[in-house]
Write an enzyme that holds these catalytic residues in place. Structure first.
Site, PDB file in Angstrom:
ATOM      1  CB  CYS A   5       3.279   5.712   0.777  1.00 53.31           C
ATOM      2  SG  CYS A   5       4.367   6.451  -0.397  1.00 53.31           S
ATOM      3  CG  HIS A   7       6.837   5.241   4.202  1.00 48.51           C
ATOM      4  ND1 HIS A   7       6.162   4.167   4.060  1.00 48.51           N
ATOM      5  CD2 HIS A   7       7.065   5.829   2.946  1.00 48.51           C
ATOM      6  CE1 HIS A   7       5.909   3.760   2.751  1.00 48.51           C
ATOM      7  NE2 HIS A   7       6.478   4.900   1.959  1.00 48.51           N
ATOM      8  CD  GLU A  28       5.546   3.376   7.283  1.00 50.47           C
ATOM      9  OE1 GLU A  28       5.185   4.213   7.418  1.00 50.47           O
ATOM     10  OE2 GLU A  28       6.180   2.609   6.265  1.00 50.47           O
TER      11      GLU A  28
HETATM   12  N1  LIG Z   1       3.582   3.191  -5.595  1.00 54.33           N
HETATM   13  C1  LIG Z   1       3.338   4.652  -4.974  1.00 54.33           C
HETATM   14  C2  LIG Z   1       3.180   4.640  -3.611  1.00 54.33           C
HETATM   15  C3  LIG Z   1       4.640   4.571  -2.942  1.00 54.33           C
HETATM   16  C4  LIG Z   1       4.702   3.696  -1.615  1.00 54.33           C
HETATM   17  O1  LIG Z   1       3.663   3.441  -1.013  1.00 54.33           O
HETATM   18  N2  LIG Z   1       5.983   3.286  -1.299  1.00 54.33           N
HETATM   19  C5  LIG Z   1       6.056   2.310  -0.194  1.00 54.33           C
HETATM   20  C6  LIG Z   1       7.226   1.442  -0.536  1.00 54.33           C
HETATM   21  C7  LIG Z   1       7.035  -0.161   0.233  1.00 54.33           C
HETATM   22  C8  LIG Z   1       6.646   0.462   1.640  1.00 54.33           C
HETATM   23  O2  LIG Z   1       7.497   0.924   2.621  1.00 54.33           O
HETATM   24  O3  LIG Z   1       5.574  -0.077   2.145  1.00 54.33           O
HETATM   25  C9  LIG Z   1       4.173   5.669  -5.605  1.00 54.33           C
HETATM   26  O4  LIG Z   1       5.337   5.291  -6.063  1.00 54.33           O
HETATM   27  O5  LIG Z   1       4.019   6.916  -5.463  1.00 54.33           O
END
Ligand SMILES: N[C@@H](CCC(=O)NCCCC(=O)O)C(=O)O
Length: 257
Positions: free
Chosen positions: A116, A229, A231
């Protein structure tokens, strides 16, 4: 009794304030996933003034690196743009360390998994740019997570994934879901790859064409970055499981030298 030597995997932190104190934080699901695939996660603190001796000390001892997701965004000045009004959160300490770690990881042939925000950091580190609000781009979906309270819904399958044939991701995952459609992945992001960075290979796209996974062309080892995600309970999702198995195997082989 012989002890299994778990590969040491650095997990980049995010800056937060906890009970009034500056802190360095990584959420549990990243660390638990690495633990459950036989790895030993260690959280790497982030300071904007992180010097090369700190980065080198980590890279010399780690068997792999994970760049996690985060609700904060890569500062748009990193790719030469002004901040869009929808772009409300940043973490310049995280930016500094992530963008310093990435070249060293690739140069050393360390296994590397970016998720992400980490996916976006890789693209920016290679001179690419980001859409700051994908939902405002004509023809693109709104890739932000649902407002559901239930995390199982927010991190549940959101859209199909078109995996590029004969790429790294296709090599890791040969399965398809029922009916020959691509696997479905979760989606919790407002930003996304606009201009692709140098030396990155597209591995998958969303149905609206947004790039959802890339690999590093000149990497000597596992070097995959994904917008979703994996994970999130990877053992319950064949594609996520394939990614963590591949990463864990690469880290284990790095230990063996
Ligand atoms: N802020 C960026 C990346 C989005 C992101 O990494 N979301 C993860 C949310 C929390 C987590 O599960 O770790 C965007 O908005 O593109």
């Amino acid at each position: 009794m012989s002890v299994t030597h778990r590969p040491l995997v650095g997990v980049i932190a995010c800056r937060r304030e906890i009970e009034g104190h500056p802190a360095h934080m990584a959420t549990d699901k990243y660390l638990t996933a690495l633990r459950d695939y036989g790895l030993a996660p260690v959280v790497l603190p982030v300071w904007e003034e992180a010097d090369v001796s700190l980065i080198t000390a980590w890279l010399e001892r780690l068997d792999g690196l994970m760049l996690t997701g985060s609700p904060t965004n890569v500062d748009p000045s990193r790719y030469g743009e002004a901040r869009a009004p929808e772009n409300e959160r940043s973490d310049t300490d995280r930016d500094a360390v992530a963008l310093a770690l990435i070249p060293g990881v690739i140069e050393r042939g360390l296994p590397f998994l970016a998720i992400c925000r980490g996916f976006q950091e890789l693209n920016v580190s290679r001179g690419g740019s980001l859409y700051q609000a994908v939902q405002k781009v004509p023809g693109k979906f709104d890739h932000r997570e649902s407002k559901e309270e239930d995390k199982a819904v927010r991190y549940g399958p959101s859209h199909e994934l078109d995996i590029v044939p004969e790429g790294e991701l296709a090599r890791l995952f040969s399965g398809v879901s029922q009916g020959g459609e691509g696997p479905r992945v979760n989606s919790l992001h407002q930003q996304g790859i606009h201009e692709l960075g140098q030396g990155l290979r597209i591995e998958a796209r969303a149905p609206d064409g947004l790039i959802e996974a890339v690999s590093v062309e000149d990497a000597a080892n596992f070097a995959l970055a994904v917008q979703w995600h994996p994970e999130w309970f990877p053992k319950e999702h064949p594609l996520y499981d394939a990614i963590f198995r591949g990463f864990a195997e690469a880290c284990t082989n790095h230990v063996k030298g």
